[in-house]
Scaffold this motif. Structure first.
Motif, mmCIF file in Angstrom:
data_model
loop_
_atom_site.group_PDB
_atom_site.id
_atom_site.type_symbol
_atom_site.label_atom_id
_atom_site.label_comp_id
_atom_site.label_asym_id
_atom_site.label_seq_id
_atom_site.Cartn_x
_atom_site.Cartn_y
_atom_site.Cartn_z
ATOM 1 N N HIS A 104 -85.781 115.487 54.312
ATOM 2 C CA HIS A 104 -87.203 115.800 54.219
ATOM 3 C C HIS A 104 -87.478 117.147 54.875
ATOM 4 N N MET A 105 -86.889 117.358 56.043
ATOM 5 C CA MET A 105 -87.163 118.571 56.810
ATOM 6 C C MET A 105 -86.656 119.828 56.114
ATOM 7 N N GLU A 106 -85.619 119.684 55.314
ATOM 8 C CA GLU A 106 -85.125 120.832 54.555
ATOM 9 C C GLU A 106 -86.198 121.379 53.612
ATOM 10 N N GLU A 107 -87.138 120.516 53.222
ATOM 11 C CA GLU A 107 -88.185 120.905 52.272
ATOM 12 C C GLU A 107 -89.451 121.402 52.952
ATOM 13 N N TRP A 108 -89.535 121.263 54.271
ATOM 14 C CA TRP A 108 -90.740 121.671 54.992
ATOM 15 C C TRP A 108 -90.868 123.182 55.026
ATOM 16 N N GLU A 109 -92.121 123.647 55.018
ATOM 17 C CA GLU A 109 -92.386 125.071 55.198
ATOM 18 C C GLU A 109 -92.254 125.435 56.673
ATOM 19 N N SER A 110 -91.905 126.657 56.929
ATOM 20 C CA SER A 110 -91.820 127.140 58.317
ATOM 21 C C SER A 110 -93.218 127.470 58.835
ATOM 22 N N PRO A 111 -93.406 127.361 60.147
ATOM 23 C CA PRO A 111 -92.437 126.922 61.153
ATOM 24 C C PRO A 111 -92.371 125.398 61.221
ATOM 25 N N ARG A 112 -91.155 124.890 61.326
ATOM 26 C CA ARG A 112 -90.955 123.442 61.401
ATOM 27 C C ARG A 112 -90.902 122.999 62.866
ATOM 28 N N VAL A 113 -91.571 121.890 63.162
ATOM 29 C CA VAL A 113 -91.457 121.242 64.473
ATOM 30 C C VAL A 113 -90.736 119.931 64.226
ATOM 31 N N MET A 114 -89.522 119.808 64.766
ATOM 32 C CA MET A 114 -88.667 118.678 64.431
ATOM 33 C C MET A 114 -88.329 117.864 65.668
ATOM 34 N N MET A 115 -88.504 116.562 65.542
ATOM 35 C CA MET A 115 -88.238 115.640 66.646
ATOM 36 C C MET A 115 -86.864 115.011 66.485
ATOM 37 N N SER A 116 -86.193 114.813 67.623
ATOM 38 C CA SER A 116 -84.902 114.138 67.598
ATOM 39 C C SER A 116 -84.657 113.418 68.920
ATOM 40 N N HIS A 117 -83.966 112.278 68.827
ATOM 41 C CA HIS A 117 -83.488 111.578 70.019
ATOM 42 C C HIS A 117 -81.970 111.738 70.162
ATOM 43 N N LEU A 118 -81.386 112.634 69.398
ATOM 44 C CA LEU A 118 -79.938 112.792 69.430
ATOM 45 C C LEU A 118 -79.451 113.335 70.774
ATOM 46 N N MET A 119 -78.259 112.912 71.141
ATOM 47 C CA MET A 119 -77.604 113.502 72.287
ATOM 48 C C MET A 119 -77.193 114.934 71.937
ATOM 49 N N HIS A 120 -77.010 115.737 72.947
ATOM 50 C CA HIS A 120 -76.660 117.147 72.762
ATOM 51 C C HIS A 120 -75.479 117.305 71.806
ATOM 52 N N ARG A 121 -74.470 116.471 71.942
ATOM 53 C CA ARG A 121 -73.235 116.620 71.166
ATOM 54 C C ARG A 121 -73.432 116.459 69.667
ATOM 55 N N PHE A 122 -74.523 115.782 69.250
ATOM 56 C CA PHE A 122 -74.736 115.505 67.842
ATOM 57 C C PHE A 122 -75.739 116.457 67.175
ATOM 58 N N LEU A 123 -76.386 117.318 67.924
ATOM 59 C CA LEU A 123 -77.385 118.206 67.343
ATOM 60 C C LEU A 123 -76.722 119.280 66.471
ATOM 61 N N PRO A 124 -77.456 119.830 65.491
ATOM 62 C CA PRO A 124 -76.882 120.853 64.613
ATOM 63 C C PRO A 124 -76.362 122.059 65.408
ATOM 64 N N PRO A 125 -75.121 122.454 65.213
ATOM 65 C CA PRO A 125 -74.555 123.589 65.952
ATOM 66 C C PRO A 125 -75.314 124.892 65.766
ATOM 67 N N GLN A 126 -75.996 125.045 64.622
ATOM 68 C CA GLN A 126 -76.722 126.292 64.379
ATOM 69 C C GLN A 126 -77.861 126.514 65.372
ATOM 70 N N ILE A 127 -78.313 125.442 66.031
ATOM 71 C CA ILE A 127 -79.337 125.612 67.065
ATOM 72 C C ILE A 127 -78.845 126.577 68.123
ATOM 73 N N TRP A 128 -77.595 126.402 68.527
ATOM 74 C CA TRP A 128 -77.045 127.214 69.609
ATOM 75 C C TRP A 128 -76.580 128.571 69.092
ATOM 76 N N GLU A 129 -76.139 128.613 67.832
ATOM 77 C CA GLU A 129 -75.708 129.883 67.245
ATOM 78 C C GLU A 129 -76.885 130.827 67.026
ATOM 79 N N LYS A 130 -78.018 130.283 66.581
ATOM 80 C CA LYS A 130 -79.197 131.100 66.279
ATOM 81 C C LYS A 130 -80.180 131.158 67.442
ATOM 82 N N LYS A 131 -79.866 130.446 68.522
ATOM 83 C CA LYS A 131 -80.732 130.414 69.710
ATOM 84 C C LYS A 131 -82.157 129.984 69.359
ATOM 85 N N THR A 132 -82.236 128.944 68.531
ATOM 86 C CA THR A 132 -83.520 128.363 68.128
ATOM 87 C C THR A 132 -84.147 127.633 69.306
ATOM 88 N N LYS A 133 -85.463 127.613 69.365
ATOM 89 C CA LYS A 133 -86.185 127.018 70.487
ATOM 90 C C LYS A 133 -85.995 125.495 70.539
#
Length: 309
Positions: A104-133
């Motif tokens: 669903h989130m892939e289809e959202w317009e920017s800026p996206r505010v996305m909620m997650s309860h995932l542990m750090h190890r499971f989050l998308p690696p691109q968060i750290w590569e792109k330094k996303t907030k």
């Protein structure tokens, strides 16, 4: 209604997979965690990450209002309906036929505010590569325990409703979604010095509500006036948010945005120190000992009580 557990076998709440040593609920199938490894993160995304019942929706509302300069009418409430890793459906058999949250989130317009309860190890690696907030919220585990018990009680099988059993499960390494101690420790030790991560403690938000609202705005690069900061602070008190959620529930499908699976209210009392009425001294000490051991080589601290104003 899609996404509701109405009439479902409550034992399904116990279905899980073990992935990387973590007990992961059926609402997050292994295929989702695999897909998130290549999830396309955008530079203007905002991720709100928490252990459950730690102030997730409180921060979401603050972020929504900061992003819209305090204009409630401009909030995209559809973003409340999905969690990054969740497949919101009636039970495990429905997962393969249901679109997962990240799709669903892939289809959202920017800026996206996305909620997650995932542990750090499971989050998308691109968060750290792109330094996303990323905004991470930590709440003292004794209050988290009480809030989770209240939240899930009606969906627990009868044999799992005993308070003592729930306390033991919460403090164990077999907690569904990962135990609180590992969840918070991973984020604190790996992210506390990152410029793109803002870690806020629930208790600090209670003490310094307006100050944290201002810090969130600054972290997100929003230059808001003092009047707008005041407005956002006023709109995000627990009483004001209950009013907002009551209005949302009057809209078609609104309960999906204010309740998990349309059944379990996201908002409760939001108190600090409620655990004192539930935990015995022995149970409280279990938490104290686990905290001391988990964070012994860190500077992480928490507050367990606040003086009422």
């Amino acid at each position: 209604m899609a996404g509701t557990l109405e009439g479902q076998d409550k034992g399904k709440m116990n279905d899980y997979n073990i992935i990387d040593g973590i007990h992961v609920s059926w609402v997050t199938p292994p295929s989702t965690l695999e897909a998130l490894k290549t999830f396309q993160v955008r530079e203007d995304d905002v991720f709100i990450v928490t252990f459950p019942k730690s102030g997730t929706h409180w921060l979401m509302e603050i972020v929504y209002l900061v992003m819209t300069n305090g204009d409630m009418d401009k909030i995209n409430r559809y973003m409340m309906e999905q969690g990054l890793e969740f497949t919101m459906c009636a039970g495990p058999s429905e997962v393969p036929k249901t679109k997962p949250g990240y799709k669903h989130m892939e289809e959202w317009e920017s800026p996206r505010v996305m909620m997650s309860h995932l542990m750090h190890r499971f989050l998308p690696p691109q968060i750290w590569e792109k330094k996303t907030k990323v905004i991470y919220v930590a709440r003292n585990p004794k209050d988290v325990l009480c809030s989770m018990y209240h939240f899930f009680y009606t969906l627990m099988p009868e044999e799992h409703r005993q308070w003592n059993d729930f306390v033991k499960a919460f403090i164990s390494k077999e907690m569904i979604g990962g135990d609180w101690f590992t969840h918070v420790h991973e984020f604190w030790t790996q992210c506390k010095d990152m410029d793109n991560v803002f870690i806020v403690k629930f208790e600090e938000l209670k003490k310094n509500h307006r100050g944290i609202v201002k810090q969130v705005a600054e972290f997100l690069g929003k230059d808001l006036t003092e009047e707008v900061i005041d407005k956002i602070t006023s709109l995000t008190t627990i009483d004001a948010m209950h009013e907002t959620y009551d209005k949302l529930e009057e809209e078609p499908g609104g309960n999906i945005r204010t309740k998990a699976f349309g059944m379990l209210p996201f908002l409760n009392k939001g108190h600090v120190g409620g655990w004192k009425a539930r935990l015995t001294d022995e149970q409280s000490k279990l938490f104290d000992d686990a905290l001391a051991e988990t964070f012994k080589d860190t500077d992480f601290t928490l507050e367990f009580e606040l003086k009422e104003k």
